[in-house]
Motif scaffolding. Sequence first.
Motif: not given
Length: 206
Positions: A168-187
């Motif tokens: 959440w810090w990476k994607a929301f606070r920093l607005k930076e892309e996550l590796p695909a599998n972490l992005a799926a976990h985050y979702a």
Amino acid sequence: MKLFYAPGACSIGIHALLEETGKPYEAIRLNLSEGDQRKPEYAAVNPKGKVPALVRDDGRLLTEFAAIAWWIGLANPELKLIPQGIDAQAQALSTLSYITGTVHPQGFTRMFRPNYFTPHEAEYDAIRALGAENANKGLAILSQELGEKSYVAGDLSVADYALFYVTWWKAFRLKEELPANLAAHYARMLARPAVQRALAAEGFGG
């Protein structure tokens, strides 16, 4: 119970876990930028001067993200948030320890709070850069460990709430892309009503 938290801090993971339990608790907000964590009122509760802190129903204090998360899992066995089997438990504890002991302090804290590492403002950019390098390295390792699994230890566990807060810090606070599998976990984590309630309570929508 009373949860002491700061909006957007790692305590968001514990906030979400408490929402998962459905049990009553009071969320007490601290403003870290105003130094609430250093005030005598909070020092009387938690001398460590950080969040999260959980005062349980019996009045006893519990601190440290991993310990609070594990206790919530053990105290609510019907949720099955403590992995079954020693290998899965070891993986969950490994991930909890790596996030809270390395990725968070050596990565994100350097980016968000460079003043913790030096009194010289001229060094802040270098500290932030090192923090970004450490955070990205840590997320890459976490991505590799997660692999194709839906959750850290196979099924949803307390460790996933730690992985949630750094992604959440990476994607929301920093607005930076996550590796695909972490992005799926985050979702997957964002889709959980308990996570949405915790985010909304802290002022981040849902």
